[in-house]
Design a protein around this motif. Structure first.
Motif, short mmCIF file in Angstrom:
data_model
loop_
_atom_site.label_atom_id
_atom_site.label_comp_id
_atom_site.label_asym_id
_atom_site.label_seq_id
_atom_site.Cartn_x
_atom_site.Cartn_y
_atom_site.Cartn_z
N ARG A 48 -0.06 -6.57 -10.20
CA ARG A 48 -0.04 -5.43 -11.11
C ARG A 48 1.27 -4.66 -11.07
O ARG A 48 1.48 -3.76 -11.86
CB ARG A 48 -1.20 -4.50 -10.81
CG ARG A 48 -1.13 -3.89 -9.45
CD ARG A 48 -2.30 -3.00 -9.20
NE ARG A 48 -2.00 -2.25 -7.99
CZ ARG A 48 -2.89 -1.74 -7.20
NH1 ARG A 48 -4.15 -1.87 -7.49
NH2 ARG A 48 -2.54 -1.08 -6.13
N PHE A 49 2.16 -4.98 -10.11
CA PHE A 49 3.43 -4.28 -10.00
C PHE A 49 4.60 -5.12 -10.51
O PHE A 49 5.75 -4.75 -10.32
CB PHE A 49 3.72 -3.87 -8.55
CG PHE A 49 2.68 -2.93 -8.00
CD1 PHE A 49 2.44 -1.72 -8.60
CD2 PHE A 49 1.95 -3.27 -6.89
CE1 PHE A 49 1.50 -0.85 -8.10
CE2 PHE A 49 1.00 -2.41 -6.37
CZ PHE A 49 0.78 -1.20 -6.99
N LEU A 106 3.01 1.93 0.20
CA LEU A 106 3.92 1.97 -0.94
C LEU A 106 4.98 0.88 -0.91
O LEU A 106 5.83 0.83 -1.79
CB LEU A 106 4.62 3.34 -0.98
CG LEU A 106 3.72 4.55 -1.13
CD1 LEU A 106 4.53 5.82 -0.97
CD2 LEU A 106 3.02 4.53 -2.47
N TRP A 125 9.65 2.46 -5.07
CA TRP A 125 9.40 2.98 -3.74
C TRP A 125 9.77 2.01 -2.63
O TRP A 125 9.99 2.41 -1.50
CB TRP A 125 7.94 3.37 -3.59
CG TRP A 125 7.66 4.71 -4.16
CD1 TRP A 125 7.24 4.99 -5.42
CD2 TRP A 125 7.81 5.96 -3.50
NE1 TRP A 125 7.11 6.33 -5.59
CE2 TRP A 125 7.46 6.96 -4.42
CE3 TRP A 125 8.21 6.33 -2.23
CZ2 TRP A 125 7.49 8.30 -4.10
CZ3 TRP A 125 8.24 7.66 -1.91
CH2 TRP A 125 7.89 8.63 -2.83
N ARG A 126 9.82 0.71 -2.92
CA ARG A 126 10.06 -0.26 -1.85
C ARG A 126 11.39 -0.03 -1.15
O ARG A 126 11.52 -0.23 0.05
CB ARG A 126 9.99 -1.69 -2.38
CG ARG A 126 11.04 -1.99 -3.41
CD ARG A 126 10.90 -3.38 -3.94
NE ARG A 126 11.75 -3.51 -5.11
CZ ARG A 126 11.70 -4.50 -5.93
NH1 ARG A 126 10.83 -5.47 -5.72
NH2 ARG A 126 12.49 -4.57 -6.96
N ASP A 128 5.17 -2.21 -1.70
CA ASP A 128 5.24 -3.21 -2.76
C ASP A 128 5.53 -2.62 -4.14
O ASP A 128 5.63 -3.36 -5.11
CB ASP A 128 3.94 -4.01 -2.83
CG ASP A 128 3.74 -4.87 -1.60
OD1 ASP A 128 4.76 -5.31 -1.04
OD2 ASP A 128 2.58 -5.10 -1.21
N ARG A 129 5.65 -1.33 -4.24
CA ARG A 129 5.93 -0.69 -5.53
C ARG A 129 7.40 -0.90 -5.90
O ARG A 129 8.27 -0.83 -5.03
CB ARG A 129 5.62 0.79 -5.46
CG ARG A 129 4.21 1.04 -5.02
CD ARG A 129 3.45 1.69 -6.07
NE ARG A 129 2.07 1.84 -5.63
CZ ARG A 129 1.24 2.58 -6.25
NH1 ARG A 129 1.61 3.24 -7.31
NH2 ARG A 129 0.00 2.67 -5.83
#
Length: 101
Positions: free
Chosen positions: A9-10, A69, A75-76, A71-72
């Motif tokens: 989903r990311f 966070l 933010w990764r 995997d965002r």
């Protein structure tokens, strides 16, 4: 469903900004390292083992919170830099305690 298959989903279709991302990672690693060394220096100036305990609490709390966070897409960079910095700060605090500072 993502065009890449699976349930990612990311997933994004933009190129990865490596130069800016690595700069952000390095900045946050340095910030987190200096933060933990500062916490140790502040509290460890009174009682050394209490300074190390404070560093463990801060590193554990921030690391546990940031882990979700990682995997965002944006933010990764911040998270991995902070996690690297937390490990470096923890190691530096242990070294400072071993040196008696």
């Amino acid at each position: 469903m993502s065009p890449h298959g699976g349930g990612d989903r990311f997933a994004v279709d933009e190129p990865t900004p490596w130069v800016l991302g690595l700069f952000v990672t390095a900045f946050h690693a340095l910030f987190a390292t200096l933060l933990l060394v500062g916490v140790y220096d502040l509290i460890g100036g009174f009682v050394t083992w209490l300074g190390l305990l404070a560093v463990l609490v801060v590193a554990g709390g921030l690391g546990w919170t940031l882990w979700d966070l990682r995997d965002r897409p944006v933010w990764r960079w911040i998270v991995w830099g902070a996690l690297i910095g937390l490990l470096a700060g923890l190691g530096s605090s242990v070294a400072l305690m071993a040196l008696g500072r």
